[in-house]
Design an enzyme around this catalytic site. Sequence first.
Site, mmCIF file in Angstrom:
data_model
loop_
_atom_site.group_PDB
_atom_site.id
_atom_site.type_symbol
_atom_site.label_atom_id
_atom_site.label_comp_id
_atom_site.label_asym_id
_atom_site.label_seq_id
_atom_site.Cartn_x
_atom_site.Cartn_y
_atom_site.Cartn_z
ATOM 1 N N ASN A 1 0.883 -1.164 0.000
ATOM 2 C CA ASN A 1 0.000 0.000 0.000
ATOM 3 C C ASN A 1 0.924 1.218 0.000
ATOM 4 O OD1 ASN A 1 -1.733 2.068 0.572
ATOM 5 N ND2 ASN A 1 -2.615 1.131 2.406
ATOM 6 N N ARG B 1 -2.698 -1.985 -3.278
ATOM 7 C CA ARG B 1 -3.896 -1.177 -3.108
ATOM 8 C C ARG B 1 -3.862 -0.099 -4.181
ATOM 9 N NH1 ARG B 1 -4.890 3.526 1.304
ATOM 10 N NH2 ARG B 1 -7.063 3.915 0.832
ATOM 11 N N HIS C 1 -12.139 3.242 0.429
ATOM 12 C CA HIS C 1 -11.841 2.410 1.613
ATOM 13 C C HIS C 1 -12.483 1.021 1.490
ATOM 14 C CE1 HIS C 1 -11.119 6.311 4.056
ATOM 15 N NE2 HIS C 1 -9.957 5.759 3.764
ATOM 16 N N GLY D 1 -9.270 7.173 9.881
ATOM 17 C CA GLY D 1 -7.811 7.271 9.918
ATOM 18 C C GLY D 1 -7.432 8.650 9.420
ATOM 19 N N ARG E 1 -8.037 16.725 4.568
ATOM 20 C CA ARG E 1 -9.078 16.943 3.545
ATOM 21 C C ARG E 1 -10.338 17.500 4.195
ATOM 22 N NH1 ARG E 1 -8.865 10.983 1.241
ATOM 23 N NH2 ARG E 1 -7.052 10.708 2.580
ATOM 24 N N ASP F 1 -2.959 15.317 12.844
ATOM 25 C CA ASP F 1 -2.895 14.079 13.606
ATOM 26 C C ASP F 1 -3.780 14.172 14.859
ATOM 27 O OD1 ASP F 1 -0.805 11.562 13.871
ATOM 28 O OD2 ASP F 1 -1.584 12.273 15.796
ATOM 29 N N ILE G 1 -7.797 6.109 14.172
ATOM 30 C CA ILE G 1 -8.588 6.812 15.188
ATOM 31 C C ILE G 1 -9.674 5.888 15.731
ATOM 32 C CG2 ILE G 1 -10.129 8.774 15.596
ATOM 33 C CD1 ILE G 1 -8.628 10.243 13.275
ATOM 34 N N GLY G 2 -10.371 5.225 14.841
ATOM 35 C CA GLY G 2 -11.481 4.358 15.254
ATOM 36 C C GLY G 2 -11.047 3.237 16.182
ATOM 37 N N ASN H 1 -8.257 3.250 18.130
ATOM 38 C CA ASN H 1 -7.430 3.646 19.276
ATOM 39 C C ASN H 1 -7.934 4.824 20.103
ATOM 40 O OD1 ASN H 1 -5.097 1.837 18.734
ATOM 41 N ND2 ASN H 1 -5.038 2.985 16.815
ATOM 42 N N GLU I 1 -6.258 -4.215 5.645
ATOM 43 C CA GLU I 1 -6.353 -4.094 4.184
ATOM 44 C C GLU I 1 -5.318 -4.987 3.498
ATOM 45 O OE1 GLU I 1 -6.106 -0.014 5.298
ATOM 46 O OE2 GLU I 1 -7.441 0.580 3.676
HETATM 47 P P1 ADP Z 1 -3.841 6.133 7.365
HETATM 48 O O1 ADP Z 1 -5.098 6.647 6.729
HETATM 49 O O2 ADP Z 1 -2.621 6.922 7.040
HETATM 50 O O3 ADP Z 1 -3.666 4.635 7.263
HETATM 51 P P2 ADP Z 1 -4.236 5.558 10.153
HETATM 52 O O4 ADP Z 1 -5.356 4.582 10.005
HETATM 53 O O5 ADP Z 1 -2.913 5.064 10.592
HETATM 54 O O6 ADP Z 1 -4.096 6.465 8.889
HETATM 55 O O7 ADP Z 1 -4.755 6.672 11.221
HETATM 56 C C1 ADP Z 1 -3.992 7.755 11.573
HETATM 57 C C2 ADP Z 1 -4.756 8.534 12.644
HETATM 58 O O8 ADP Z 1 -4.968 7.665 13.771
HETATM 59 C C3 ADP Z 1 -4.009 9.757 13.173
HETATM 60 O O9 ADP Z 1 -4.906 10.836 13.318
HETATM 61 C C4 ADP Z 1 -3.504 9.288 14.532
HETATM 62 O O10 ADP Z 1 -3.391 10.338 15.456
HETATM 63 C C5 ADP Z 1 -4.594 8.328 14.954
HETATM 64 N N1 ADP Z 1 -4.059 7.352 15.909
HETATM 65 C C6 ADP Z 1 -3.179 6.368 15.637
HETATM 66 N N2 ADP Z 1 -2.866 5.694 16.776
HETATM 67 C C7 ADP Z 1 -3.547 6.300 17.784
HETATM 68 C C8 ADP Z 1 -3.646 6.076 19.195
HETATM 69 N N3 ADP Z 1 -2.969 5.105 19.789
HETATM 70 N N4 ADP Z 1 -4.462 6.885 19.893
HETATM 71 C C9 ADP Z 1 -5.162 7.866 19.304
HETATM 72 N N5 ADP Z 1 -5.115 8.130 17.980
HETATM 73 C C10 ADP Z 1 -4.320 7.357 17.227
#
Ligand code: ADP
Length: 396
Positions: free
Chosen positions: A8, A93, A181, A210, A241, A283, A329-330, A332, A379
């Site tokens: 990816n 991807r 997605h 994310g 975005r 972030d 985000i979802g 964590n 993915e």
């Molecule tokens: P991508 O779309 O680049 O794959 P990710 O799915 O890795 O993105 O998501 C990145 C987002 O997830 C960021 O905003 C980051 O701050 C948040 N994130 C990642 N890990 C944590 C965590 N442990 N706690 C809170 N937010 C997190």
Amino acid sequence: MKAIFSLNSGSSSIKFALFTLDGANNPMLSAGGKIERIGIAPSLRVRSADGDIVLERDWPDGASLSHAELLKDIFAWAAERLGDRQVIAIGHRVVHGGTEFAAPRLVDDAVLDALEKLNPLAPLHQPHNLAAIRAIAQLRPGLPQVACFDTAFHHDKPPVAARLPLPRAFHEQGIRRYGFHGLSYEYIARRLREIDPVLAAGRMIAAHLGNGASLCAMRDGKSIDTTMGFTALDGLMMGTRCGAIDPGVVLHLQTQLGMSAADVEDLLYRKSGLLGVSGISSDMRTLSDNSGPEAEEAIELFCWRVAREAGGLIASLGGLDAFVFTAGIGENHADVRRRICERLAWSGLWIDESANLGSALRICEANSPVAVLVIPTNEERMIALHTLNVVREDHS
Ligand code: ADP
């Protein structure tokens, strides 16, 4: 023994996973990793299937390292790890498949040319996805490469969810709602079927939150509506975005403020969302650690928009049985999940705060009318499964 490689490739990161095939040809994760901060100071972390770090590397002065050079390094590492096992195909991807590509596809020059025409529709992703395919064609000529499309999962959604209210000729030209997605949503649909088949057969919203973010409404594991549309700019507010905004804003930026199309693209794709509203960062973790009112406003707007769009999808589904959080985000961010669920409590999402703060799969109260779950997405595994199928069909 044989192996499949999933890739990816994004603008500043490359995620990858190496799967060996067992006796029944099931992909078994051998190791997976990510190179981040490409173009600045790249860092590589690879973990085994058990989560142990098996390789760590930093390039402090790596600004000039290209994606192709880094891919070469990943391949050299993979060859070493595999020993006498052979990579039989590599799956990628690819964000946009347009009207033409509704299923994973073996890539050749003609396919690559057709996909390149879609670059303007996904400027943050498509050019990088395709550059990786070209780089590997140079590195390993003859190795089968399979493109797995984020749009494909949504291809059979009802026509009403695909049409934009524009004159018909535009739809015929491909100006329609695609959705993205899809690899993540397909994986979530499969996992929910394993976890709870009855729930999976019902009405579900999956929230892929994310850096990119969207929602997908599924009935019986199939997409019936989603928040992203013609491009991955639509729908939710994201890291950089804007998501859905009044199209009149775009006209105003160009006609009244004199912004060029390139400047507007840069604004909407790279400078808006959490970054634009907070003025601090794209972030979510960084924003949560910041006590300023701008960070709070950005987080609150993000959650408000998720709840608002979810309300629309509940109408598309005619009710709701399950809500699944996934992606960075979802998976964590408990506080973001809580805020979203509280805004959707009217629709039956009754979050259990202690389960939400832990690492539970189900984070709702026992009597919650809607099941609320956290399911990590994968993915890379979806790409490996599709790649294997395409290669098998090609050989049969
Ligand atoms: P991508 O779309 O680049 O794959 P990710 O799915 O890795 O993105 O998501 C990145 C987002 O997830 C960021 O905003 C980051 O701050 C948040 N994130 C990642 N890990 C944590 C965590 N442990 N706690 C809170 N937010 C997190």
